[in-house]
Design a protein around this motif. Structure first.
Motif, PDB file in Angstrom:
ATOM      1  N   THR A 540       0.840  -1.199   0.000  1.00 28.45           N
ATOM      2  CA  THR A 540       0.000   0.000   0.000  1.00 28.45           C
ATOM      3  C   THR A 540       0.868   1.239   0.000  1.00 28.45           C
ATOM      4  O   THR A 540       1.797   1.360   0.806  1.00 28.45           O
ATOM      5  N   VAL A 541       0.557   2.148  -0.914  1.00 32.20           N
ATOM      6  CA  VAL A 541       1.169   3.467  -0.926  1.00 32.20           C
ATOM      7  C   VAL A 541       0.053   4.467  -0.629  1.00 32.20           C
ATOM      8  O   VAL A 541      -0.898   4.578  -1.391  1.00 32.20           O
ATOM      9  N   HIS A 542       0.180   5.182   0.485  1.00 29.25           N
ATOM     10  CA  HIS A 542      -0.886   6.057   0.957  1.00 29.25           C
ATOM     11  C   HIS A 542      -0.309   7.429   1.277  1.00 29.25           C
ATOM     12  O   HIS A 542       0.538   7.562   2.164  1.00 29.25           O
ATOM     13  N   GLY A 543      -0.744   8.424   0.535  1.00 24.68           N
ATOM     14  CA  GLY A 543      -0.301   9.783   0.812  1.00 24.68           C
ATOM     15  C   GLY A 543       1.201   9.945   0.760  1.00 24.68           C
ATOM     16  O   GLY A 543       1.775  10.763   1.468  1.00 24.68           O
ATOM     17  N   SER A 544       1.863   9.177  -0.093  1.00 22.55           N
ATOM     18  CA  SER A 544       3.325   9.167  -0.192  1.00 22.55           C
ATOM     19  C   SER A 544       3.707   9.258  -1.661  1.00 22.55           C
ATOM     20  O   SER A 544       3.041   8.673  -2.525  1.00 22.55           O
ATOM     21  N   HIS A 545       4.807   9.966  -1.933  1.00 20.13           N
ATOM     22  CA  HIS A 545       5.164  10.269  -3.309  1.00 20.13           C
ATOM     23  C   HIS A 545       6.593   9.824  -3.605  1.00 20.13           C
ATOM     24  O   HIS A 545       7.515  10.140  -2.858  1.00 20.13           O
ATOM     25  N   GLY A 546       6.742   9.082  -4.718  1.00 24.28           N
ATOM     26  CA  GLY A 546       8.074   8.656  -5.124  1.00 24.28           C
ATOM     27  C   GLY A 546       8.465   7.284  -4.622  1.00 24.28           C
ATOM     28  O   GLY A 546       9.652   6.936  -4.664  1.00 24.28           O
ATOM     29  N   VAL A 547       7.511   6.479  -4.181  1.00 24.06           N
ATOM     30  CA  VAL A 547       7.818   5.126  -3.721  1.00 24.06           C
ATOM     31  C   VAL A 547       8.148   4.248  -4.932  1.00 24.06           C
ATOM     32  O   VAL A 547       7.507   4.339  -5.984  1.00 24.06           O
ATOM     33  N   GLN A 548       9.146   3.388  -4.777  1.00 29.11           N
ATOM     34  CA  GLN A 548       9.506   2.442  -5.826  1.00 29.11           C
ATOM     35  C   GLN A 548       9.111   1.031  -5.392  1.00 29.11           C
ATOM     36  O   GLN A 548       9.555   0.540  -4.357  1.00 29.11           O
ATOM     37  N   VAL A 549       8.253   0.402  -6.201  1.00 26.97           N
ATOM     38  CA  VAL A 549       7.760  -0.954  -5.936  1.00 26.97           C
ATOM     39  C   VAL A 549       8.161  -1.801  -7.127  1.00 26.97           C
ATOM     40  O   VAL A 549       7.594  -1.681  -8.216  1.00 26.97           O
ATOM     41  N   LYS A 550       9.162  -2.664  -6.935  1.00 24.16           N
ATOM     42  CA  LYS A 550       9.761  -3.349  -8.072  1.00 24.16           C
ATOM     43  C   LYS A 550       9.926  -4.850  -7.820  1.00 24.16           C
ATOM     44  O   LYS A 550      10.383  -5.265  -6.758  1.00 24.16           O
ATOM     45  N   ASN A 551       9.539  -5.617  -8.820  1.00 20.34           N
ATOM     46  CA  ASN A 551       9.859  -7.049  -8.891  1.00 20.34           C
ATOM     47  C   ASN A 551       9.355  -7.844  -7.695  1.00 20.34           C
ATOM     48  O   ASN A 551      10.002  -8.796  -7.242  1.00 20.34           O
ATOM     49  N   ASN A 552       8.202  -7.472  -7.192  1.00 21.99           N
ATOM     50  CA  ASN A 552       7.601  -8.215  -6.091  1.00 21.99           C
ATOM     51  C   ASN A 552       6.606  -9.247  -6.614  1.00 21.99           C
ATOM     52  O   ASN A 552       6.124  -9.162  -7.739  1.00 21.99           O
ATOM     53  N   PHE A 553       6.296 -10.210  -5.765  1.00 17.13           N
ATOM     54  CA  PHE A 553       5.304 -11.234  -6.083  1.00 17.13           C
ATOM     55  C   PHE A 553       4.236 -11.206  -5.008  1.00 17.13           C
ATOM     56  O   PHE A 553       4.534 -11.339  -3.823  1.00 17.13           O
ATOM     57  N   PHE A 563      -1.724  -1.280  -4.032  1.00 20.35           N
ATOM     58  CA  PHE A 563      -2.831  -0.383  -3.693  1.00 20.35           C
ATOM     59  C   PHE A 563      -2.347   1.046  -3.473  1.00 20.35           C
ATOM     60  O   PHE A 563      -1.595   1.327  -2.545  1.00 20.35           O
ATOM     61  N   LEU A 564      -2.742   1.948  -4.379  1.00 18.95           N
ATOM     62  CA  LEU A 564      -2.567   3.384  -4.165  1.00 18.95           C
ATOM     63  C   LEU A 564      -3.880   3.899  -3.594  1.00 18.95           C
ATOM     64  O   LEU A 564      -4.922   3.788  -4.230  1.00 18.95           O
ATOM     65  N   GLU A 565      -3.838   4.512  -2.410  1.00 21.76           N
ATOM     66  CA  GLU A 565      -5.056   4.568  -1.593  1.00 21.76           C
ATOM     67  C   GLU A 565      -6.001   5.730  -1.885  1.00 21.76           C
ATOM     68  O   GLU A 565      -7.158   5.521  -2.240  1.00 21.76           O
ATOM     69  N   ASP A 566      -5.556   6.972  -1.712  1.00 23.27           N
ATOM     70  CA  ASP A 566      -6.487   8.105  -1.687  1.00 23.27           C
ATOM     71  C   ASP A 566      -6.503   8.953  -2.946  1.00 23.27           C
ATOM     72  O   ASP A 566      -7.270   9.901  -3.045  1.00 23.27           O
ATOM     73  N   GLY A 567      -5.616   8.674  -3.895  1.00 21.63           N
ATOM     74  CA  GLY A 567      -5.577   9.480  -5.103  1.00 21.63           C
ATOM     75  C   GLY A 567      -4.582  10.617  -5.061  1.00 21.63           C
ATOM     76  O   GLY A 567      -4.449  11.357  -6.036  1.00 21.63           O
ATOM     77  N   GLY A 568      -3.865  10.763  -3.955  1.00 20.42           N
ATOM     78  CA  GLY A 568      -2.852  11.810  -3.876  1.00 20.42           C
ATOM     79  C   GLY A 568      -1.449  11.297  -4.102  1.00 20.42           C
ATOM     80  O   GLY A 568      -0.492  12.069  -4.129  1.00 20.42           O
ATOM     81  N   GLU A 569      -1.308   9.993  -4.296  1.00 18.99           N
ATOM     82  CA  GLU A 569       0.005   9.341  -4.366  1.00 18.99           C
ATOM     83  C   GLU A 569       0.643   9.598  -5.734  1.00 18.99           C
ATOM     84  O   GLU A 569       0.160   9.082  -6.748  1.00 18.99           O
ATOM     85  N   LYS A 570       1.711  10.331  -5.753  1.00 18.37           N
ATOM     86  CA  LYS A 570       2.348  10.746  -7.003  1.00 18.37           C
ATOM     87  C   LYS A 570       3.711  10.068  -7.172  1.00 18.37           C
ATOM     88  O   LYS A 570       4.373   9.722  -6.218  1.00 18.37           O
ATOM     89  N   ARG A 571       4.089   9.927  -8.449  1.00 15.89           N
ATOM     90  CA  ARG A 571       5.421   9.436  -8.841  1.00 15.89           C
ATOM     91  C   ARG A 571       5.718   8.024  -8.332  1.00 15.89           C
ATOM     92  O   ARG A 571       6.874   7.648  -8.158  1.00 15.89           O
ATOM     93  N   THR A 572       4.690   7.242  -8.092  1.00 17.23           N
ATOM     94  CA  THR A 572       4.908   5.849  -7.713  1.00 17.23           C
ATOM     95  C   THR A 572       5.436   5.076  -8.911  1.00 17.23           C
ATOM     96  O   THR A 572       4.941   5.223 -10.026  1.00 17.23           O
TER      97      THR A 572
END
Length: 1122
Positions: A540-553, A563-572
């Protein structure tokens, strides 16, 4: 619970930089295992809470007893020693300082198993809750497990196992008849809300009668509670015996039963393969089992030492199996599973010999015990322990590791778990797996559609798991990061039973309201992790910007996956991730449509991911008008900014096996996680400036196949789908438009029914079961298959290849089609060019097909009637022709009827009229439209849907409309596709005694300006007029005529329904008179009836030859993983 630490270790250590990059090599660390570390107080004992204060640097180099909590305060550090096997059991770990397990350039190579314990409501830590690893402001968490390739793809097909023998319980006469439990056992839903049905048990079936074999060899065998023996011929694999060996029914005769069991075992010929399994339960408390244990230990291991036989340690609810070759004690294998915290225990072993795999299984449900069973089976080793040919180097996958082969069919549950076994002769991209597949798994790139199944590695050398709760609540552990952390990197970790359905905000990996996180020295990165059996999401990325989510299962979650939660999460950044098994949940309303990749902000980079099956969509782009809930009012996105922002990147993503859509771009996210329809997506160059012009959204290299409802549904404007591949679905791709922008499809590939046949479906229909020759989407089994679907438009399709769209005995097929059951609109400007077909029409398939009310899933709604597109270059039928519905209202002598399409190809230019009026009470709901040369064949359109109908442009045909009921004060007509010369005369029945004012939209004005029309005194003058404001009123008949026209013609660069953004529009205002006098048809004809053509239409059955059997190499997505 702040400040509850039982011990605080004073430290005067001067901190020096570690001489090496490995965190556990820091000389300042104090070893947990050494007494001196604890200042004579002793190491923490079971249940103790530990606070690591500032200046305390601890090296965890041993497995402590189950602790309470660990809090690492700012300035403190906890490091896990490498190269060791360490277990850590805690209620939570709170990090304000630092916790390190390996480093980015010094991976942790030992084994670490962290267990998070606790039941719901036992305690509450501010901002974190319960059962967690939490990183607070100032905290550092770096966990770097040893690298394991997270997932890859097959390069050849995997065949379902064909059993030589396969017997459930002891019903040998039902060989290969009941295999239902074989698939997916290893991934049973641990969130299942099951009631203990032990009351259904009955001891009456536990007969010890020596003549009771016939009873055990019946369907009633499911109720036995005994050890079951299976005996196989070692050369043929055929099961020769399946029967009860011994039970605990009668304590008095138990000794005799043991003696009989010994006789059975001793009488087995040497060389036979013998499997023994516990079926249901064995009541050792009712008998003295010592004689049985000694007898079996002697038979299995050659002597009695009171310790070799694991069955001696059997406990209630345990699962137990043994297998050996008779006469060879060195082959004996035994497995006992007792208290492992799981609701289902599966003990299974196999013996391989002579190219045959012999297996035995004990399956125990600790709650639904009447479902327990035993099974003996045999199969060819090459199919049940296959060597998988894979895309990537899998040399980091080790014997004993668990892998899962994901479904390549409509049903995502056809994923299958297996264990890697040694394979000395395997190449670096091969692995041998004890998997015994129950389903076929496709491993080919067919016609540039990559349908090669994914294979993922489950295990990592670091495991973090939530301990099952004692009360059965869906509450696992969770890992949460808060605003102000210094560093978060969690890489190559296995997470099991994480996430919590008991409350919001507790997920396996969770950035919570952290703001910008891409401004750190190190990227905020979650990579290479394996997350499964989660009670709520994966990442989950919530209210956070620039998170890198790579090569997970991510596998088997309740609710959404990534899951990007509220619609404010940028540059994921979502890159290289694989997800499957997202199931319906109730945490938030949208969890009822669980989606693997739930993306609520267009400022997201989405590349190289795979959504491999869910109960909802694969990828869902859904934006709020502005960030909601916790992110509301924080300035993350302006009002309506999201719906005017182009998606940052969508490239080389795959979606298959989802119950709804593979890719779904539509709807609006509202407060509380609710959903409203139609996204009105209209991207601009500057999302805050409506005058900045449109900005193209590119969906590049999407691969979508075997999604049940449709492969892709895209709503929005100025979107281009390019180099994409679609196969095996009811609908390949539908473009819907809720904004005034155009859509494009190019360089793509569509396949109807591919060789990826899957598991043939059997579906209950009227009259009983119906078997299909291939897998079909259950809810849409008999509905026509469509490749690309024209909907609102205008949509421009170019350089696209279609293959395998042949009718079957069960359903129709068409490469190009129209939105089914369409109550909306379709643009008369949609077109196709550069189309290639791999089949001849009609003998091998249909280039076009559009159903009607006689076809499953179709209707004759207004939108169905106006379906249309232009064949620009003749690659579909004839250059310049328009493909329209086969009905008299559209027919001209220049039309050709293609009955297999249920459409006509007409060498005329069509436009569209939309009539609208206020739907007040008592006002006519519909309008009837008459073509003046064919008044006997009118059509009817619904005013609630702006009453659309097609018109033939150029002046040769004219139309009369009447409202079917009381006429309103104003009726407006909008004309799409009309130009200055390509127009059509339209008439409206009006009350004969009313005052009529006709106004026209001034298309030359900068703003919306209506000008009063000029009445001419004859219909001929109107026909010859080139003035857009002229009209003719016949008060005697009660009809007003007008010609909607634009101020100019289309140029080669114009692509909109309405030139210059404005459609010709006419407003007829009715004042006074009898509003019920709305039907002038009987007076208008024959006065205004035109001469009809006597030309008849004959079906055109000309064979349209195939153009290219294979798509060009650059069309379609092609291989998605090299």
């Amino acid at each position: 619970m702040a400040g509850i630490g039982w011990i605080s270790v004073a430290s005067c250590i001067v901190v020096f930089a570690a001489a090496q990059n490995c965190p556990d090599k820091d000389d300042n660390l104090k070893k947990w295992s050494e007494d001196s570390t604890w200042n004579g107080k002793g190491a923490p004992k079971q249940g103790d809470d530990l606070v690591i204060e500032s200046g305390d640097f601890f090296l965890l180099d041993t497995s402590p007893p189950p602790l309470g909590s660990i809090t690492v305060e700012s300035g403190g550090k906890l490091v896990v020693a490498d190269g060791m096997d360490i277990k850590l059991s805690v209620t939570y770990i709170l990090i304000r300082g630092e916790m390190h397990v390996g480093a980015e350039d010094c991976k942790f190579t030992g084994k670490l198993h962290i267990t998070l314990r606790g039941d719901f409501g036992q305690y509450e830590v501010d901002e974190f809750g319960e059962k967690f690893i939490g990183v607070a402001s100032g905290g550092v968490l770096e966990v770097h497990g040893e690298y394991r390739l997270p997932w890859t793809k097959l390069t050849s097909n995997v065949r379902a196992t064909e059993y030589i023998s396969n017997v459930k319980n002891v019903d040998i006469l039902q060989n290969n008849q009941d295999n239902t439990e074989l698939a997916g056992d290893e991934d049973l839903d641990e969130s299942e809300d099951s009631k203990d049905d032990d009351s259904k048990d009955s001891e009456d079936d536990d007969s010890d009668d020596e003549n009771s074999t016939s009873k055990w060899n019946s369907m009633a065998s499911r109720n036995i509670r005994a050890l079951v023996i299976y005996i196989f011929n070692e050369k043929t694999g055929i099961m020769e015996t399946a029967t009860q060996l011994v039970n605990t029914k009668n304590a008095k005769n138990f000794g005799k039963n043991v003696e009989k069991a010994k006789q059975i075992l001793d009488a087995i010929p040497a060389g036979r393969i013998v499997g023994i399994a516990l079926k249901r339960r064995f009541r050792v408390e009712k008998v003295d089992p010592s004689g049985l244990f000694d007898m079996m230990e002697k038979w299995a291991y050659g002597s009695v030492d009171k310790s070799s036989l694991k069955f001696r340690d059997y406990k209630f609810h345990g699962a137990w199996v043994m297998i050996k070759k008779q006469g060879d004690d060195s082959t004996t294998q035994e497995l006992l599973l007792n208290d492992d915290g799981k609701k289902v225990r599966i003990a299974e072993l196999y013996h391989a010999e002579n190219g045959i795999k012999f297996g035995v299984r004990s399956w125990v449900h600790t709650i639904k015990r009447n479902q327990c069973y035993s099974r003996g089976k045999s199969s060819l080793e090459e199919f049940s322990i296959p060597v998988l040919n894979l895309v990537d180097d899998v040399s980091t996958w080790l014997p004993g590791n668990q892998v899962v082969i994901l479904s390549t069919d409509f049903d995502w549950k056809q994923r299958e778990f297996g264990t890697i076994v040694a394979c000395p002769n395997c190449q670096k991209n091969q692995v041998k797996v004890n998997v015994e597949p129950q389903f076929d798994h496709f491993g080919e790139v067919y016609k540039n559609v990559d349908m090669r199944g994914e294979v993922a590695l489950v295990n990592r050398n670091i495991l973090i798991e939530g301990e099952p709760t004692s009360d059965g609540k869906q509450m696992g552990g969770h890992i949460k990061f808060l605003e102000g952390f210094k560093t978060v990197q969690v890489n190559n970790v296995e997470l099991l039973r994480m996430g919590q359905q008991t409350s919001l905000g507790h997920y396996p990996l969770h950035f919570h309201m952290c703001g910008d996180v891409d401004n750190r020295e190190k990227p905020s990165l979650l990579s290479g992790n394996s997350i499964r059996n989660s009670f709520a999401r994966c990442i989950t990325v919530h209210g956070s910007h620039g998170v890198q989510v790579k090569n997970n299962f991510c596998l088997n979650t309740l609710g959404h996956g990534y899951f990007l939660e509220d619609g404010g999460e940028k540059r994921t950044v979502l890159e290289g991730n694989l997800g499957a098994g997202q199931k319906r949940a109730t945490l938030i309303p949208s969890d009822k449509i669980p989606t693997t990749f739930w993306i609520t902000n267009p400022q997201t980079y989405v590349r190289d991911n795979v959504a491999a099956g869910s109960e909802g969509h694969g990828f869902w782009f859904i934006y709020p008008n502005e960030p909601i809930d916790a992110s509301a009012g924080k300035g993350m996105m302006a009002l309506n900014e999201a719906k005017h922002t182009a998606i940052f990147e969508f490239n080389n993503n795959v979606a298959h096996s989802n119950q709804k859509s593979g890719l779904f771009i539509d709807d609006i996210l509202t407060k509380g996680g609710f959903i409203s329809s139609s996204n009105n997506y209209e991207p601009w160059n500057d999302p805050k400036d409506p005058n900045s012009g449109p900005k193209m959204v590119t969906i590049n290299r999407l691969t979508a196949y075997k999604n049940m409802k449709e492969n892709a549904w895209i709503n929005g404007g100025y979107i281009k789908v390019t180099q994409s591949s679609f196969s095996d679905s009811v609908i390949g791709l539908t473009f819907k438009r809720s904004s005034p922008q155009e859509q494009f499809l190019e360089n793509s590939v569509f396949v109807g029914d591919s060789p990826n046949v899957g598991s043939p479906s059997s579906i209950v229909q009227k009259g009983g079961w119906k078997s299909w020759g291939r897998s079909v989407p259950v809810d849409f089994a008999d509905q026509p298959r469509q490749g690309f679907v024209f909907y609102h438009g205008p949509v421009y399709v170019s350089d696209t290849w279609f293959g395998d769209f042949a009718d079957t005995e069960n359903y129709r097929s068409g490469a190009l089609g129209f939105q089914r059951d369409n109550e909306g609109h379709s643009s008369p400007l949609s077109s196709a060019k550069g189309i290639k077909f791999a089949f001849s029409d009609p003998s091998e398939g249909n280039r076009v097909f559009d159903g009607n009310a006689t076809d499953a899933g179709f209707s004759d709604s207004d939108g169905d009637i106006i379906g249309i597109f232009r064949d620009t270059d003749g690659s579909v039928y004839k250059s310049g022709s328009q493909i329209v519905k086969d009905m008299p209202f559209h027919f001209t002598p220049r039309c050709a009827q293609r009955t297999n399409w249920k459409m006509m190809a007409c060498e005329d230019t069509f436009g569209q009229i939309r009539a609208s009026w206020r739907q007040d009470k008592g006002i006519a709901p519909t309008i009837s439209v008459y073509r003046n040369d064919l008044p006997e064949n009118p059509i009817e359109a619904d005013g609630k849907k702006k009453a659309p109908f097609l018109t033939i442009l150029g002046g040769a045909y004219s139309y009369l409309t009447k409202l079917n009921g009381k006429i309103p004060p104003n009726v407006q007509f909008n004309a799409l596709g009309f130009t200055k010369t390509k127009t059509a005369r339209i008439g409206l029945c009006v009350p004969r005694d009313a005052t009529i004012i006709v106004k026209f939209l001034n298309l030359s004005a900068q703003k919306t300006v209506w000008v009063k029309g000029t009445s001419v005194d004859s219909l001929d003058k109107l026909e010859s007029s080139t003035t857009f404001t002229d009209y003719f009123l016949d008060s005697e008949v009660g009809v007003v005529f007008f010609k909607p026209m634009h101020v100019r013609e289309y140029s080669s660069t114009d692509i909109t329904d309405c030139l210059d953004g404005k459609c010709p529009a006419v407003s007829v205002q009715i004042t006074g008179g009898d509003s019920t006098d709305s039907d002038c048809v009987s007076r208008a004809y024959p006065k205004y009836q035109q001469e009809s053509s006597d030309a008849s239409i004959d079906p055109d059955t000309t064979e349209l030859s195939s153009t290219d059997l294979y798509p060009p190499s650059e069309w379609g997505a092609g291989s998605t993983r090299q």
